[in-house]
Design a protein around this motif. Structure first.
Motif, PDB file in Angstrom:
ATOM      1  N   ILE A  95      -7.157 -13.133  23.736  1.00 54.65           N
ATOM      2  CA  ILE A  95      -8.035 -12.095  24.421  1.00 54.65           C
ATOM      3  C   ILE A  95      -7.075 -11.070  25.423  1.00 54.65           C
ATOM      4  O   ILE A  95      -6.918 -10.250  25.341  1.00 54.65           O
ATOM      5  CB  ILE A  95      -9.424 -12.424  24.806  1.00 54.65           C
ATOM      6  N   ALA A 134      -5.587  -7.618  24.695  1.00 52.54           N
ATOM      7  CA  ALA A 134      -6.280  -6.428  25.430  1.00 52.54           C
ATOM      8  C   ALA A 134      -4.838  -5.950  25.812  1.00 52.54           C
ATOM      9  O   ALA A 134      -4.906  -4.397  25.709  1.00 52.54           O
ATOM     10  CB  ALA A 134      -6.780  -7.126  26.818  1.00 52.54           C
ATOM     11  N   PHE A 162      -3.681  -3.818  22.760  1.00 53.78           N
ATOM     12  CA  PHE A 162      -4.393  -2.607  22.319  1.00 53.78           C
ATOM     13  C   PHE A 162      -4.210  -1.522  23.292  1.00 53.78           C
ATOM     14  O   PHE A 162      -4.166  -0.422  22.821  1.00 53.78           O
ATOM     15  CB  PHE A 162      -5.816  -2.969  21.925  1.00 53.78           C
ATOM     16  N   VAL A 163      -3.928  -1.717  24.491  1.00 58.54           N
ATOM     17  CA  VAL A 163      -4.313  -0.691  25.455  1.00 58.54           C
ATOM     18  C   VAL A 163      -2.598   0.028  25.421  1.00 58.54           C
ATOM     19  O   VAL A 163      -2.674   1.355  25.415  1.00 58.54           O
ATOM     20  CB  VAL A 163      -4.006  -1.385  26.928  1.00 58.54           C
ATOM     21  N   TYR A 213      -1.169   0.317  22.412  1.00 58.12           N
ATOM     22  CA  TYR A 213      -1.193   0.503  20.963  1.00 58.12           C
ATOM     23  C   TYR A 213      -0.624   1.795  20.650  1.00 58.12           C
ATOM     24  O   TYR A 213      -0.039   2.041  19.829  1.00 58.12           O
ATOM     25  CB  TYR A 213      -2.297   0.225  20.368  1.00 58.12           C
ATOM     26  N   ARG A 214      -1.043   2.953  21.529  1.00 61.82           N
ATOM     27  CA  ARG A 214      -0.859   4.235  20.968  1.00 61.82           C
ATOM     28  C   ARG A 214       0.302   4.753  22.077  1.00 61.82           C
ATOM     29  O   ARG A 214       0.489   6.133  22.447  1.00 61.82           O
ATOM     30  CB  ARG A 214      -2.045   5.001  21.283  1.00 61.82           C
ATOM     31  N   VAL A 215       1.010   3.842  22.698  1.00 63.01           N
ATOM     32  CA  VAL A 215       2.067   4.378  23.830  1.00 63.01           C
ATOM     33  C   VAL A 215       3.409   3.575  23.540  1.00 63.01           C
ATOM     34  O   VAL A 215       3.566   2.346  22.966  1.00 63.01           O
ATOM     35  CB  VAL A 215       1.628   3.880  25.091  1.00 63.01           C
ATOM     36  N   ILE A 267      -4.934  10.094  25.661  1.00 62.43           N
ATOM     37  CA  ILE A 267      -4.692   8.872  24.946  1.00 62.43           C
ATOM     38  C   ILE A 267      -6.078   8.664  24.127  1.00 62.43           C
ATOM     39  O   ILE A 267      -7.117   8.693  24.936  1.00 62.43           O
ATOM     40  CB  ILE A 267      -4.523   7.521  25.828  1.00 62.43           C
ATOM     41  N   ALA A 268      -5.835   8.436  22.747  1.00 60.38           N
ATOM     42  CA  ALA A 268      -6.953   8.061  22.222  1.00 60.38           C
ATOM     43  C   ALA A 268      -8.344   9.063  22.360  1.00 60.38           C
ATOM     44  O   ALA A 268      -9.497   8.678  22.416  1.00 60.38           O
ATOM     45  CB  ALA A 268      -7.846   6.782  22.529  1.00 60.38           C
ATOM     46  N   PHE A 323     -14.181  -8.184  27.149  1.00 55.91           N
ATOM     47  CA  PHE A 323     -13.422  -7.459  26.238  1.00 55.91           C
ATOM     48  C   PHE A 323     -14.056  -6.319  25.490  1.00 55.91           C
ATOM     49  O   PHE A 323     -13.711  -5.238  25.223  1.00 55.91           O
ATOM     50  CB  PHE A 323     -12.731  -8.376  25.186  1.00 55.91           C
ATOM     51  N   PHE A 324     -15.255  -6.610  24.916  1.00 53.18           N
ATOM     52  CA  PHE A 324     -15.990  -5.865  24.072  1.00 53.18           C
ATOM     53  C   PHE A 324     -17.061  -4.734  24.679  1.00 53.18           C
ATOM     54  O   PHE A 324     -17.785  -4.096  23.917  1.00 53.18           O
ATOM     55  CB  PHE A 324     -16.595  -6.695  22.861  1.00 53.18           C
ATOM     56  N   MET A 326     -12.602  -2.435  30.675  1.00 57.43           N
ATOM     57  CA  MET A 326     -10.929  -2.326  30.650  1.00 57.43           C
ATOM     58  C   MET A 326     -10.480  -0.975  30.164  1.00 57.43           C
ATOM     59  O   MET A 326      -9.922  -0.124  30.784  1.00 57.43           O
ATOM     60  CB  MET A 326     -10.217  -3.358  30.224  1.00 57.43           C
ATOM     61  N   PHE A 327     -11.117  -0.597  28.858  1.00 62.16           N
ATOM     62  CA  PHE A 327     -10.623   0.510  27.954  1.00 62.16           C
ATOM     63  C   PHE A 327     -11.730   0.820  27.097  1.00 62.16           C
ATOM     64  O   PHE A 327     -12.576  -0.014  26.823  1.00 62.16           O
ATOM     65  CB  PHE A 327      -9.383   0.239  27.631  1.00 62.16           C
ATOM     66  N   SER A 366     -13.096   3.017  21.614  1.00 64.18           N
ATOM     67  CA  SER A 366     -12.499   3.941  20.592  1.00 64.18           C
ATOM     68  C   SER A 366     -11.068   3.693  20.599  1.00 64.18           C
ATOM     69  O   SER A 366     -10.163   4.102  19.655  1.00 64.18           O
ATOM     70  CB  SER A 366     -12.817   5.392  20.847  1.00 64.18           C
ATOM     71  N   ILE A 367     -10.408   2.991  21.459  1.00 61.63           N
ATOM     72  CA  ILE A 367      -8.841   2.781  21.617  1.00 61.63           C
ATOM     73  C   ILE A 367      -8.403   1.765  20.301  1.00 61.63           C
ATOM     74  O   ILE A 367      -7.365   1.571  20.112  1.00 61.63           O
ATOM     75  CB  ILE A 367      -8.541   2.166  22.974  1.00 61.63           C
ATOM     76  N   PHE A 368      -9.589   0.742  19.979  1.00 62.66           N
ATOM     77  CA  PHE A 368      -9.304   0.000  19.052  1.00 62.66           C
ATOM     78  C   PHE A 368      -8.905   0.614  17.632  1.00 62.66           C
ATOM     79  O   PHE A 368      -9.474   1.524  17.472  1.00 62.66           O
ATOM     80  CB  PHE A 368     -10.368  -1.055  18.600  1.00 62.66           C
ATOM     81  N   PRO A 369      -7.954   0.218  16.989  1.00 66.32           N
ATOM     82  CA  PRO A 369      -7.714   0.807  15.821  1.00 66.32           C
ATOM     83  C   PRO A 369      -8.643   0.705  14.688  1.00 66.32           C
ATOM     84  O   PRO A 369      -9.272  -0.370  14.295  1.00 66.32           O
ATOM     85  CB  PRO A 369      -6.207   0.306  15.214  1.00 66.32           C
ATOM     86  N   LEU A 389     -12.153  -1.715  13.006  1.00 64.10           N
ATOM     87  CA  LEU A 389     -12.252  -2.664  14.027  1.00 64.10           C
ATOM     88  C   LEU A 389     -13.079  -1.932  15.076  1.00 64.10           C
ATOM     89  O   LEU A 389     -14.225  -2.187  16.048  1.00 64.10           O
ATOM     90  CB  LEU A 389     -11.235  -3.152  14.682  1.00 64.10           C
TER      91      LEU A 389
END
Lengths: 262, 262
Positions: A39, A43, A46-47, A49-51, B48-49, B184-185, B189-190, B193-196, B199
């Motif tokens: 995890i 984390a 994924f944070v 992921y788009r950078v 971002i996202a 996490f879920f 933290m973020f 919608s940042i998850f691809p 998922l």
């Protein structure tokens, strides 16, 4: 020194036996440690992921710092966490007295009496993540860099130990505080991020947290061959400063300790 | 009668001030780490996202506030009370066990609301982040409703997880997994919608998403009014399902309960 090494060996044997005796607990710890490591790495994965790049740091470099952080926390949880969690109990119930009268360094016993061998799994997971990063991002790592990074990894871990130790000494004056370790683990989480993240804020409060990012960032960069000599020197100086601080505070704390409860 | 539980908890929190202060400091550091990370990630990009910088900072700040308030609860010790037999004392008293715990949680939350507002106000003043503040009355009302759902959701989740103590000797692994899932879920933290891909879509419908992610998304206007109402309705449905599940486990668990240790 040999006496302490022998003592370490005995402590490891005792703790491994305890681990084998409580097998159910050990199995559960195995899965929770594995889950938490996945995890923690996931984390950050994924944070970012788009950078692609942040402050000139590549995504691979940021993830490498997170992996090295996992390695160092593996060392910390194996050797120190259980002991520091118990420290408030030692002080509050006056049990520290029993440790102080033993013919070995009290700081040593307070720090490593309870070893948690299963946390070594975090080390393995950290190494696995590093290998994964090397293959996924095609990072070129030389043997020289790895050999240089290993001692810095231990220096980083020692620096973090000293910071934890300093903070734990507060318990001597505030007996009822039993969540110091939880606080320290949270504070150490800053080590997942590069120091550039704090410098970018141009905020004096953020700068105060910079030493907590060095313990993982410097070994990670040395491994990737992107570090500077200044960074290495700063890590070593910080480790020395925190070492001196921990020694000073330990002596001061012992003077204030009243062995209440005994 | 239940008011007394509320008052006692409040008094208790004032008694252990150092413990409380350290807990607050821990929350601030956790928040600052996430804040600085997003600050760094937004330095060289506009969005971002699907989140602009002001939206993301609002998400992070409101998310931190909600996590400080919603996750602050005394009911985490229910499992311990079942395990060590303390539950018997409550079963003999003419009070509703869960109602009394709800009042204790309410006191804890009220205390933390005050502390969180104070801390975050200072942080916002010092760091001056760009924020996207909503002034639409309907959305504010819907946000408040979703926060109420989140509070109830967390309480019923706490109870459901604690019920494991009737069957298991050690409940900490389940609690650990539960805490990890929440961290996490819930979207602290973020944003989820940042998850691809799929998922991210699935995670938005788990009960954890209704703790932090959904209320903040409603506040930010990411859902229209109808979608917001649907989300709140799904949240309520989750609460009912979890509560029924927890209640069945409670009834079955009481039949097994032998007050070990008493």
């Amino acid at each position: 020194m040999t006496r302490y090494l022998r003592l370490c060996k005995v402590l490891w044997q005792i703790n491994i036996k305890a681990m084998r005796a409580y097998r159910g607990h050990t199995y559960m710890m195995f899965f929770t440690t594995l889950g938490w490591s996945l995890i923690a790495f996931g984390a950050m994965y994924f944070v970012t992921y788009r950078v692609d790049k942040v402050f000139g740091l590549s995504r691979a470099e940021i993830l490498m710092i997170t992996s090295v952080y996992g390695l160092i926390m593996g060392i910390m949880h194996t050797l120190f966490t259980a002991n520091f969690e118990r420290f408030s109990q030692l002080v509050n119930r006056g049990e520290l007295y029993g440790i102080l009268i033993k013919p070995v360094s009290a700081q040593f016993l307070v720090s490593v009496l309870r070893i948690h061998p299963l946390s070594l799994m975090r080390l393995c997971i950290g190494i696995a993540f590093i290998l994964l990063l090397i293959s996924q991002f095609s990072i070129s790592i030389t043997l020289t860099n790895v050999m240089l990074a290993i001692p810095l990894l231990f220096i980083g871990a020692y620096m973090l130990y000293c910071v934890w130790f300093i903070c734990n000494m507060i318990v001597v004056w505030f007996h009822t505080v039993d969540n110091m370790m939880s606080f320290m683990i949270q504070a150490s989480n800053i080590g997942r991020y590069p120091p550039e993240m704090l410098f970018a804020t141009r905020n004096v409060w953020a700068f105060l947290l910079v030493p907590l990012t060095l313990f993982s960032a410097v070994p990670a960069r040395v491994m990737m061959g992107t570090s500077t000599l200044t960074e290495i020197v700063i890590l070593c100086v910080c480790a020395l400063a925190f070492h001196a601080g921990s020694q000073f505070l330990w002596k001061r704390a012992l003077r204030s300790y009243v062995s209440g409860g005994v | 009668m239940y008011r007394q539980f509320f008052i006692n908890t409040f008094v208790e929190m004032f008694t252990y001030r150092a413990h409380f202060l350290l807990w607050r400091l821990r929350s601030i550091i956790a928040f600052l780490a996430v804040f600085f990370m997003w600050n760094a990630l937004f330095m060289q990009r506009e969005a971002i996202a699907g989140f602009t910088k002001p939206e993301m900072f609002t998400y992070v700040i409101l998310g931190a506030f909600l996590s400080m308030v919603i996750f602050s609860a005394k009911s985490g010790v229910i499992a311990d009370e079942i395990k060590d037999g303390t539950l018997s004392v409550y079963l003999m008293r003419p009070v509703g066990y869960f109602r009394s715990w709800f009042m204790r949680d309410a006191a804890d939350k009220l205390f933390n609301i005050g502390a969180s507002i104070l801390e975050l106000s200072v942080i916002i003043y010092l760091l001056a982040p760009p924020m996207s503040l909503s002034t639409d009355g309907v959305y504010l009302l819907l946000t408040m409703l979703s926060i109420c759902v989140a509070i109830v959701m967390f309480f019923v989740l706490q109870i459901a997880v604690a019920m494991a103590a009737f069957w298991l000797v050690e409940t900490w692994p389940i609690r650990f997994v539960y805490i990890v899932l929440i961290q996490f879920f819930a979207g602290v933290m973020f944003p989820l919608s940042i998850f691809p891909g799929i998922l991210g879509a699935i995670l938005q419908y788990t009960p954890f998403a209704y703790l932090v992610y959904i209320p903040v998304m409603i506040y930010l206007g990411k859902y229209d009014i109808l979608q917001s109402i649907v989300q709140i309705a799904i949240g309520i449905l989750w609460c009912i399902v979890i509560w029924i599940g927890a209640h069945i486990l409670w009834k079955k668990g009481l039949r097994l309960y032998s007050a070990v240790g008493r």
